[in-house]
Design an enzyme around this catalytic site. Structure first.
Site, PDB file in Angstrom:
ATOM      1  N   PHE A  29       0.503  -1.500  -0.510  1.00  0.00           N
ATOM      2  CA  PHE A  29      -0.108  -0.298  -0.493  1.00  0.00           C
ATOM      3  C   PHE A  29       0.978   1.111   0.153  1.00  0.00           C
ATOM      4  O   PHE A  29       1.827   1.486   0.784  1.00  0.00           O
ATOM      5  CB  PHE A  29      -0.970  -0.422   1.033  1.00  0.00           C
ATOM      6  CG  PHE A  29      -1.507  -1.091   0.837  1.00  0.00           C
ATOM      7  CD1 PHE A  29      -3.459  -1.011   0.473  1.00  0.00           C
ATOM      8  CD2 PHE A  29      -1.835  -1.855   1.339  1.00  0.00           C
ATOM      9  CE1 PHE A  29      -4.293  -1.553  -0.260  1.00  0.00           C
ATOM     10  CE2 PHE A  29      -2.753  -3.107   1.528  1.00  0.00           C
ATOM     11  CZ  PHE A  29      -4.117  -3.107   0.498  1.00  0.00           C
ATOM     12  N   CYS A  30       0.132   2.099  -0.693  1.00  0.00           N
ATOM     13  CA  CYS A  30       1.741   3.573  -0.936  1.00  0.00           C
ATOM     14  C   CYS A  30       1.082   4.489  -1.265  1.00  0.00           C
ATOM     15  O   CYS A  30       0.124   4.903  -1.766  1.00  0.00           O
ATOM     16  CB  CYS A  30       2.671   2.820  -2.084  1.00  0.00           C
ATOM     17  SG  CYS A  30       3.191   1.034  -2.210  1.00  0.00           S
ATOM     18  N   THR A  31       1.836   5.572  -1.303  1.00  0.00           N
ATOM     19  CA  THR A  31       1.227   6.510  -2.465  1.00  0.00           C
ATOM     20  C   THR A  31       2.532   7.539  -3.181  1.00  0.00           C
ATOM     21  O   THR A  31       3.240   7.496  -2.774  1.00  0.00           O
ATOM     22  CB  THR A  31       0.741   7.876  -0.801  1.00  0.00           C
ATOM     23  OG1 THR A  31       0.052   7.108   0.172  1.00  0.00           O
ATOM     24  CG2 THR A  31       0.556   9.293  -1.611  1.00  0.00           C
TER      25      THR A  31
END
EC number: 3.5.1.60
Length: 358
Positions: free
Chosen positions: A126-128
């Site tokens: 899970f990333c931005t």
């Protein structure tokens, strides 16, 4: 998501930025530790990772492999890969499987375990990611990588300069034992990051796609860094190459307007979303959800990032202020392993910082 283009009075702008950054806890690039930096030569044999591995506790790496496989790999997949590891090795593209085999020999792991841990890291990242252009036309790229097992993975995070003919061909951030890249830079050409796009039934899709010779997500990212000669060539390759799973690829270039988010299906692009500063779209924010749909309330990292970027303003955008945007809670959270900021036009400024190091 694009900037609004609405003017904000200087005092209110400063107050809003201070409020947004209040959750950072005083985090700055100067006070946050960076990972070790290693050189890996692509001109030598596939055992090229061994000089790096010798800097690490073998038992720590083996423990990380065991934990990830135990928690993330269904038993039926484990049994299937154990039986078919040699066949799978022949199907997957070089040089990755040879590098994995070299690591497995050094770490005393089975080839099946080496393949599985590399495939397991393709899931649940899970990333931005943010690509943005300042008012002078400079393009900046930043990313947070959020993942479980932080207590181990923070100790295994490294920056790697991949060398060809003794020169830096590309730079990336990865974990010890993992041959793919989710974050990287080809100097004076482009930057790229990958964010997971969860579409369900992941392992079933993966196994089916592997035997169709589709590429793992992070392997395509690394191959693109190694082989693509321009921003346009990178975007084409990342958009068109068949993959084992859906993903978001975020790409930044060296010239104005060179920034896109590629929303990928396994077989090709679902959407390509470009920077368009002349229309007010001076930044793009991608988390783990299609940008044209609302972010879920229980995991909305998009909206705080957008607010922080608008509070910062296009004129004040820099790698330092982008790092601060990526330090706003919940963009920055307990699962954040590292933050990288980069600009292909200034490759020497590539910077990774380990987050939550305690």
């Amino acid at each position: 998501m694009q900037g609004t283009g609405h003017p904000v009075r200087p005092v209110l702008e400063l107050l809003l930025l201070l409020l947004l950054l209040a959750g950072v806890g005083g985090s700055t690039t100067a006070s946050t530790p960076g990972p070790p930096l290693f050189n890996v030569s692509l001109d030598v044999a596939p055992e090229r990772w061994l000089p790096v591995l010798r800097h690490y506790d073998v038992e720590l790496v083996r423990a990380a492999v065991a934990q990830v496989i135990g928690d993330r790999v269904p038993k039926w997949v484990l049994a299937l890969i154990e039986k078919g590891a040699l066949k799978l090795e022949r199907l997957l593209p070089p040089p990755f499987t040879a590098e994995i085999r070299g690591m497995c020999d050094f770490l005393n792991l089975s080839l099946a375990d080496g393949l599985l841990v590399n495939l397991a890291y393709e899931y649940s990242a899970f990333c931005t990611s943010i690509v943005a252009q300042d008012s002078r036309g400079h393009v900046y790229h930043g990313r947070n990588l959020d993942y479980p097992y932080g207590s181990i993975l923070r100790k295994l995070t490294v920056d790697v300069q991949f060398l060809k003919n003794g020169q830096i061909a590309f730079t990336g951030t990865t974990f010890i034992g993992y041959v793919g890249l989710w974050t990287g830079q080809s100097p004076h050409k482009f930057t790229v990051s990958g964010d997971e796009r969860d579409r369900g039934w992941w392992w079933e899709n993966l196994v089916a796609a592997l035997f169709l010779r589709h590429s793992p997500i992070s392997w395509l990212l690394r191959t693109t860094l190694s082989e693509a000669e321009s921003f346009e060539a990178a975007v084409y390759r990342l958009a068109k190459t068949p993959l084992i799973a859906d993903v978001y690829y975020i790409v930044g270039g060296t010239n104005p307007r060179e920034g896109v988010v590629i929303t990928r299906n396994r077989d090709g692009p679902a959407d390509i979303w470009p920077l368009d500063p002349l229309k007010g779209v001076w930044f793009l924010v991608e988390t783990n959800y299609d940008h044209w749909k609302p972010a879920p309330e229980e995991d909305d990292r998009r909206t705080p990032a957008i607010k922080a970027l608008n509070a910062t303003g296009q004129a004040k955008l820099s790698l330092e202020t982008l790092f601060q945007v990526l330090s706003v809670v919940p963009v920055y959270n307990n699962y954040t392993i590292y933050t990288t900021v980069m600009s292909a036009a200034s490759p020497d400024k590539y910077m990774t910082r380990i987050r939550n190091p305690s």
